[in-house]
Design a protein around this motif. Structure first.
Motif, short mmCIF file in Angstrom:
data_model
loop_
_atom_site.label_atom_id
_atom_site.label_comp_id
_atom_site.label_asym_id
_atom_site.label_seq_id
_atom_site.Cartn_x
_atom_site.Cartn_y
_atom_site.Cartn_z
N SER A 28 3.88 1.46 3.30
CA SER A 28 3.46 0.45 3.39
C SER A 28 4.62 -0.75 4.88
CB SER A 28 4.54 -0.59 1.79
OG SER A 28 5.67 0.50 1.94
N GLY A 81 0.56 9.84 6.60
CA GLY A 81 -0.76 8.92 5.52
C GLY A 81 -0.50 7.22 5.49
N TYR A 82 -1.11 6.85 5.24
CA TYR A 82 -0.43 5.07 5.14
C TYR A 82 0.50 4.75 4.41
CZ TYR A 82 -5.13 4.85 6.74
OH TYR A 82 -6.32 4.55 8.10
N TYR A 139 -1.49 -1.15 12.93
CA TYR A 139 -2.00 -2.18 12.25
C TYR A 139 -3.12 -1.84 11.33
CZ TYR A 139 2.74 -3.68 12.88
OH TYR A 139 4.37 -3.45 13.04
N CYS A 140 -2.86 -1.26 10.19
CA CYS A 140 -4.67 -1.46 8.95
C CYS A 140 -5.00 -1.66 8.24
CB CYS A 140 -4.24 0.45 9.15
SG CYS A 140 -4.50 1.53 9.86
N TYR A 143 0.80 -0.91 -0.19
CA TYR A 143 0.04 0.16 -0.06
C TYR A 143 0.78 1.13 -0.08
CZ TYR A 143 -4.17 -3.22 0.56
OH TYR A 143 -4.87 -3.84 0.98
N PRO A 200 -8.87 1.90 4.37
CA PRO A 200 -8.21 1.51 5.86
C PRO A 200 -8.37 1.13 6.88
CG PRO A 200 -6.26 2.08 4.48
CD PRO A 200 -7.64 3.39 3.94
N LYS A 201 -8.87 0.08 7.75
CA LYS A 201 -9.27 0.21 9.13
C LYS A 201 -8.49 -0.42 9.92
CE LYS A 201 -13.05 2.28 7.99
NZ LYS A 201 -13.50 4.20 8.69
N ASN A 240 -0.15 2.99 9.93
CA ASN A 240 -0.37 4.44 10.42
C ASN A 240 0.59 4.41 11.74
OD1 ASN A 240 -3.40 5.34 12.16
ND2 ASN A 240 -1.98 6.72 11.81
N HIS A 297 6.16 -9.02 2.11
CA HIS A 297 4.28 -8.08 2.42
C HIS A 297 3.70 -9.08 4.39
CE1 HIS A 297 2.55 -6.03 -1.61
NE2 HIS A 297 3.84 -6.35 -1.76
N HIS A 308 -3.85 14.93 2.92
CA HIS A 308 -4.60 13.50 2.89
C HIS A 308 -5.57 13.57 1.90
CE1 HIS A 308 -2.31 11.45 6.43
NE2 HIS A 308 -1.63 13.07 6.34
N VAL A 366 -3.21 -7.97 2.95
CA VAL A 366 -2.39 -7.35 3.55
C VAL A 366 -2.83 -5.92 4.00
CG1 VAL A 366 -0.84 -6.21 2.92
CG2 VAL A 366 -0.99 -8.06 1.75
N VAL A 367 -2.18 -5.85 5.16
CA VAL A 367 -1.77 -4.82 5.60
C VAL A 367 -1.14 -3.65 5.66
CG1 VAL A 367 -2.22 -6.04 7.64
CG2 VAL A 367 -0.06 -5.08 7.76
N PRO A 386 -6.87 -2.92 4.52
CA PRO A 386 -7.22 -1.69 4.08
C PRO A 386 -8.60 -2.85 3.38
CG PRO A 386 -4.55 -1.53 3.56
CD PRO A 386 -5.07 -2.61 4.38
N SER A 404 8.51 0.58 6.80
CA SER A 404 7.75 1.04 6.51
C SER A 404 7.91 2.16 5.43
CB SER A 404 6.74 1.96 7.95
OG SER A 404 7.90 2.60 8.22
N SER A 405 8.87 2.57 4.96
CA SER A 405 9.28 3.19 3.87
C SER A 405 9.69 2.88 2.17
CB SER A 405 10.78 4.12 3.68
OG SER A 405 12.03 2.92 4.68
N VAL A 406 9.30 1.68 1.96
CA VAL A 406 9.99 0.81 1.06
C VAL A 406 8.55 1.52 -0.01
CG1 VAL A 406 9.46 -1.37 -0.72
CG2 VAL A 406 10.09 -1.58 1.42
N THR A 407 9.28 2.15 -1.49
CA THR A 407 8.73 3.38 -2.59
C THR A 407 8.94 2.16 -3.66
OG1 THR A 407 9.02 4.85 -0.37
CG2 THR A 407 8.03 4.97 -2.68
N HIS A 408 7.85 2.54 -4.19
CA HIS A 408 7.74 2.09 -6.11
C HIS A 408 8.41 3.79 -6.55
CE1 HIS A 408 6.25 1.53 -9.94
NE2 HIS A 408 6.57 2.80 -10.17
#
Lengths: 212, 212
Positions: free
Chosen positions: B29, B26-27, B189-190, A27, A192-193, B184, B87, A87, B180-181, B192, B48-52
């Motif tokens: 990964s 924001g959310y 952990y959210c 995500y 997301p929740k 935040n 993931h 956002h 997959v979560v 979607p 949480s910083s893996v980016t395309h």
């Protein structure tokens, strides 16, 4: 499980490869970056690469590809030194997605969508009205990524605006209370929740919830 | 809306600032990066910083702070040149969070959690078993971010492994089918759920759904 290799990627049609590679990392944040040109023209465009870099100082990064859309965003940031990060909520997704259309330079996506400019005291750059978390950011530096001709823009967070009900006593903003979306690939909008929040992890101690 | 400035950030206690700044972009990964040291010791840590970064070539980036945990991840990647990105699913969140505990260098988080190593043919680096999307990645380059002493690691995706039911005909992987979560902040952990997927945006044309 299905396995695909670099050889398979190279044989794929461009769109199939775009869809696969954009969706395989997980995500992504869905943010509208709003800017203003030096002669006062507004611009807003969706980005999915805004990443937290550090908290002290408060720094973010995002990726721009200067040779393709959205060109105005980068040009305006270089001209004025500032931009806003907004956002995207569930009700904004169709308009947010439309900002990725290939409009001519200088055309404002605020005029082409239902997204509305919001101005705050002492700040000349617009925000996206209705966004529950908005950041006012200052360009700090950029790193050219030679491997694929992109630019990693580094910016400081100068101001954070947020709806008060999102905030917990320990500073944490609970984003799902604002109906903020996440991106799956280029075009999948997800809501997301929160399922759990955990306490700081300590070695040889089981993970403890904040909530239960 | 509540407004906080850099002056407010500087007056905050460290944990409050960490929580606020980590949650305001924001959310993010939720990925487990697995590595192996040159002498064969496994390691796994949440990022949480893996980016395309781009699709052709298939490139990702992520941020490491070499002076703090997780130190083993970066050291191992430099030693072997390879790592895996896995993931995190809903059932893995407590263990995934526990990988952020401050274990001594050389201690494998695979031994300290219920996360299991999975090995694939011709690849010596472990994957996280049960992860519905797994990437085998090769270190390509790194950029030192002077502004906060972090490193932006650039890597190519060499292989993608995924559960076939996630894949659409046009290459897109629908991540929510794999439970997959997203993250935040540091610890929320959210889960979607897809609300819509849109077609390529064209100027002066209303946003069209893929699904409806």
């Amino acid at each position: 499980m299905k396995q695909l290799s670099t050889e398979d990627f190279s044989k794929m049609e461009r769109i199939e490869r775009l869809n696969l590679i954009n969706s395989c990392t997980g995500y992504k944040s869905a943010n509208l970056i709003a800017t203003q040109s030096i002669d006062g023209k507004s611009n807003i465009a969706i980005f999915s690469s805004v990443t937290h870099l550090g908290s002290d100082p408060a720094l973010i990064g995002f990726i721009v590809r200067p040779t393709t859309v959205p060109r105005d965003t980068y040009k305006n940031i270089k001209e004025t030194g500032y931009f806003t990060v907004n956002h995207v909520t569930e009700s904004m997704i169709a308009d947010a997605h439309h900002t990725s259309a290939n409009y001519a330079p200088g055309i404002s996506e605020f005029e082409k969508t239902n997204l509305e400019e919001e101005y705050k005291e002492h700040i000349s750059i617009p925000f996206a009205k209705g966004s529950p978390i908005q950041l006012y950011c200052k360009y700090v530096n950029e790193y050219y990524i030679a491997e694929n001709d992109t630019i990693h823009v580094i910016a400081s967070i100068e101001n954070i605006f947020f709806e008060e009900n999102l905030r917990h006593d320990d500073g944490w903003l609970q984003i799902d209370k604002g109906n903020v979306v996440a991106l799956n690939g280029l075009d999948g909008y997800c809501l997301p929740k929160l399922i759990d929040r955990f306490q700081y992890a300590r070695k040889d101690t089981p993970t403890k919830s904040f909530l239960k």
